[in-house]
Design a protein around this motif. Structure first.
Motif, PDB file in Angstrom:
ATOM      1  N   ALA A   3      17.805   3.901  13.779  1.00 13.78           N
ATOM      2  CA  ALA A   3      19.254   3.977  13.589  1.00 13.78           C
ATOM      3  C   ALA A   3      19.733   5.326  14.110  1.00 13.78           C
ATOM      4  N   LEU A   4      20.745   5.318  14.962  1.00 20.38           N
ATOM      5  CA  LEU A   4      21.302   6.561  15.480  1.00 20.38           C
ATOM      6  C   LEU A   4      22.269   7.140  14.459  1.00 20.38           C
ATOM      7  N   SER A   5      21.975   8.305  13.962  1.00 22.14           N
ATOM      8  CA  SER A   5      22.777   8.929  12.925  1.00 22.14           C
ATOM      9  C   SER A   5      24.206   9.179  13.378  1.00 22.14           C
ATOM     10  N   GLY A   6      25.155   8.795  12.513  1.00 19.34           N
ATOM     11  CA  GLY A   6      26.566   9.085  12.775  1.00 19.34           C
ATOM     12  C   GLY A   6      27.336   7.980  13.459  1.00 19.34           C
ATOM     13  N   PHE A   7      26.644   6.946  13.947  1.00 19.50           N
ATOM     14  CA  PHE A   7      27.326   5.865  14.664  1.00 19.50           C
ATOM     15  C   PHE A   7      27.217   4.548  13.894  1.00 19.50           C
ATOM     16  N   SER A   8      28.326   3.801  13.860  1.00 19.17           N
ATOM     17  CA  SER A   8      28.286   2.498  13.202  1.00 19.17           C
ATOM     18  C   SER A   8      27.656   1.450  14.111  1.00 19.17           C
ATOM     19  N   LYS A   9      27.784   1.651  15.414  1.00 16.76           N
ATOM     20  CA  LYS A   9      27.180   0.723  16.372  1.00 16.76           C
ATOM     21  C   LYS A   9      27.084   1.372  17.744  1.00 16.76           C
ATOM     22  N   LEU A  91      27.472   7.903  27.073  1.00 18.09           N
ATOM     23  CA  LEU A  91      26.249   8.243  27.779  1.00 18.09           C
ATOM     24  C   LEU A  91      26.144   7.417  29.043  1.00 18.09           C
ATOM     25  N   CYS A  92      25.391   7.926  30.012  1.00 18.27           N
ATOM     26  CA  CYS A  92      25.055   7.152  31.207  1.00 18.27           C
ATOM     27  C   CYS A  92      23.541   7.218  31.395  1.00 18.27           C
ATOM     28  N   ILE A  93      22.925   6.051  31.525  1.00 20.49           N
ATOM     29  CA  ILE A  93      21.476   5.970  31.734  1.00 20.49           C
ATOM     30  C   ILE A  93      21.223   5.238  33.053  1.00 20.49           C
ATOM     31  N   ASP A  94      20.388   5.802  33.885  1.00 16.76           N
ATOM     32  CA  ASP A  94      20.081   5.106  35.144  1.00 16.76           C
ATOM     33  C   ASP A  94      19.280   3.844  34.839  1.00 16.76           C
ATOM     34  N   GLU A  95      19.288   2.891  35.757  1.00 19.95           N
ATOM     35  CA  GLU A  95      18.713   1.566  35.494  1.00 19.95           C
ATOM     36  C   GLU A  95      17.213   1.582  35.221  1.00 19.95           C
ATOM     37  N   LYS A  96      16.531   2.630  35.644  1.00 14.84           N
ATOM     38  CA  LYS A  96      15.096   2.744  35.391  1.00 14.84           C
ATOM     39  C   LYS A  96      14.790   3.469  34.084  1.00 14.84           C
ATOM     40  N   GLY A  97      15.824   4.007  33.454  1.00 15.75           N
ATOM     41  CA  GLY A  97      15.616   4.727  32.207  1.00 15.75           C
ATOM     42  C   GLY A  97      14.915   6.062  32.389  1.00 15.75           C
ATOM     43  N   THR A  98      15.221   6.726  33.514  1.00 16.72           N
ATOM     44  CA  THR A  98      14.596   8.024  33.794  1.00 16.72           C
ATOM     45  C   THR A  98      15.386   9.171  33.179  1.00 16.72           C
ATOM     46  N   PHE A  99      16.727   9.062  33.242  1.00 15.16           N
ATOM     47  CA  PHE A  99      17.593  10.114  32.718  1.00 15.16           C
ATOM     48  C   PHE A  99      18.630   9.536  31.750  1.00 15.16           C
ATOM     49  N   VAL A 100      18.918  10.277  30.696  1.00 18.64           N
ATOM     50  CA  VAL A 100      19.977   9.922  29.750  1.00 18.64           C
ATOM     51  C   VAL A 100      20.988  11.061  29.790  1.00 18.64           C
ATOM     52  N   ILE A 101      22.168  10.784  30.339  1.00 15.43           N
ATOM     53  CA  ILE A 101      23.164  11.824  30.579  1.00 15.43           C
ATOM     54  C   ILE A 101      24.263  11.774  29.518  1.00 15.43           C
ATOM     55  N   ALA A 117      18.163  11.815  21.385  1.00 15.31           N
ATOM     56  CA  ALA A 117      17.461  10.837  20.554  1.00 15.31           C
ATOM     57  C   ALA A 117      16.999   9.633  21.375  1.00 15.31           C
ATOM     58  N   ILE A 118      17.899   9.106  22.207  1.00 27.56           N
ATOM     59  CA  ILE A 118      17.545   7.933  23.013  1.00 27.56           C
ATOM     60  C   ILE A 118      16.505   8.304  24.063  1.00 27.56           C
ATOM     61  N   THR A 125      14.399  11.758  30.305  1.00 26.63           N
ATOM     62  CA  THR A 125      14.828  13.157  30.282  1.00 26.63           C
ATOM     63  C   THR A 125      16.305  13.223  29.908  1.00 26.63           C
ATOM     64  N   PRO A 126      16.659  13.933  28.826  1.00 27.65           N
ATOM     65  CA  PRO A 126      18.073  14.054  28.473  1.00 27.65           C
ATOM     66  C   PRO A 126      18.756  15.071  29.374  1.00 27.65           C
ATOM     67  N   ILE A 127      19.960  14.753  29.818  1.00 29.43           N
ATOM     68  CA  ILE A 127      20.743  15.670  30.651  1.00 29.43           C
ATOM     69  C   ILE A 127      21.958  16.111  29.852  1.00 29.43           C
ATOM     70  N   ILE A 128      21.949  17.363  29.430  1.00 26.15           N
ATOM     71  CA  ILE A 128      23.029  17.927  28.614  1.00 26.15           C
ATOM     72  C   ILE A 128      23.530  19.190  29.301  1.00 26.15           C
TER      73      ILE A 128
END
Length: 324
Positions: A3-9, A91-101, A117-118, A125-128
């Motif tokens: 469960a992602l904390s803070g989000f209802s969905k 968030l934006c995630i590339d189709e291969k799931g390499t980066f989570v922006i 978290a994701i 790799t998270p991109i922040i």
């Protein structure tokens, strides 16, 4: 499932078969995750889908994910951007799931933490890119969210975070209060950040079947008399025999806060001086419902303080205020 904390969905949209496979994987890993297909014969209209997400976020906090190119994400959300205090986390995630922006609302919306978290869950790799985060600093808007505070003048966030980055003191730039903020000059102030802390526990007693309009009016009048902002309300509470009292339940919903109830034994166990009524004692077994209920709601605070004693409004509602 996580469960992602803070989000209802969490709501996602994808634009390729690889993206759909990633979404299916995320659906098995994350609670409250759903996704739409932005491609194919029966594809979802991404513009309408995005608009619906932004509108839905006004009622409950959701996480929005685009699985595909960052350009698609940016162009699609652009027309719906309104304010950093109200826009959803995106968030934006590339189709291969390499980066989570983390694209939007990194601090207040929680996108930065969600990206991390994701990324951990799918080994990406998270991109922040927010300056405070990449420099290992705690942003003031993150502090406000984590401490249940409302930001009155978001333009000042930039000033305060800049001082944090320069390791300069911010004590004189941040005002935390439960008092009413009406001055337009304060709302437009870009040097001093005003934060309203949810720190007022409201105890309410009422006659059976008292309408919500009467209770809301009584609460608002009590807050006005004590110069307290409605955004500072932490909870509304009463005795447990009122747990299904429609007027009380609906009043709490109106203010967007929890409705808490306590047994007569819990209320009678409250220490300290409170107002007393023999009539109330004989009726419900407690000498004062509203003051004791407010104090019970604030029991987690060692510094709780009764700042407004019981007062009767409209001959049917009693209200008391406790500061956490």
């Amino acid at each position: 499932m996580t469960a992602l904390s803070g989000f209802s969905k969490t709501k996602a949209i994808c634009f390729t078969k690889n993206g759909a496979q990633l979404c299916a994987r995320l659906s098995s890993l994350l609670q409250g995750f759903s996704f739409a297909l932005g491609f194919g014969e029966n594809k979802t209209d991404k513009t309408k889908w995005t608009e619906d997400c932004f509108v839905e976020n006004q009622k409950e906090k959701i996480l929005v994910i685009f699985v595909g190119a960052l350009g698609i994400c940016v162009r699609t959300i652009a027309p719906f951007l309104r304010s950093k205090t109200t826009d959803p986390a995106v968030l934006c995630i590339d189709e291969k799931g390499t980066f989570v922006i983390s694209v939007l609302s990194g601090h207040i919306g929680g996108a930065n933490k969600a990206a991390s978290a994701i990324a951990k869950i799918i080994s990406a790799t998270p991109i922040i890119t927010t300056a405070t985060d990449i420099n290992g600093k705690d942003a003031i808007d993150t502090f406000a969210v984590e401490n249940n505070m409302t930001i009155v003048n978001p333009k000042a966030i930039k000033t305060v975070n800049a001082k944090i980055l320069r390791d300069e003191p911010i004590k004189d730039n941040v005002i935390i209060t439960h008092k009413k903020i009406e001055n337009n000059q304060k709302k437009s102030d870009e040097e001093h950040l005003y934060l309203i802390k949810k720190s007022i526990c409201i105890g309410v007693g009422c006659r059976k079947n008292t309408k919500k309009e009467v209770i809301i009016k009584a609460v608002e009048q009590c807050l006005f008399e004590n110069d307290i902002d409605t955004r500072a309300i932490f909870s509304i509470s009463s005795i447990d025999i009122k747990k299904n009292e429609t007027g009380l339940v609906e009043s709490a919903k109106y203010f967007g806060v929890p409705f808490l109830t306590f047994s007569k034994d819990e209320l009678n166990a409250v220490s300290g001086s409170v107002s007393k009524s023999d009539f109330v004692k004989n009726t419900v077994g407690v000498d004062c419902v509203c003051e004791r209920a407010a104090l019970c709601a604030a029991k987690s605070s060692k510094e709780r303080k009764l700042i407004a004693q019981k007062k009767t409004y409209e001959k049917s509602v009693t209200v008391a205020l406790v500061l956490l």
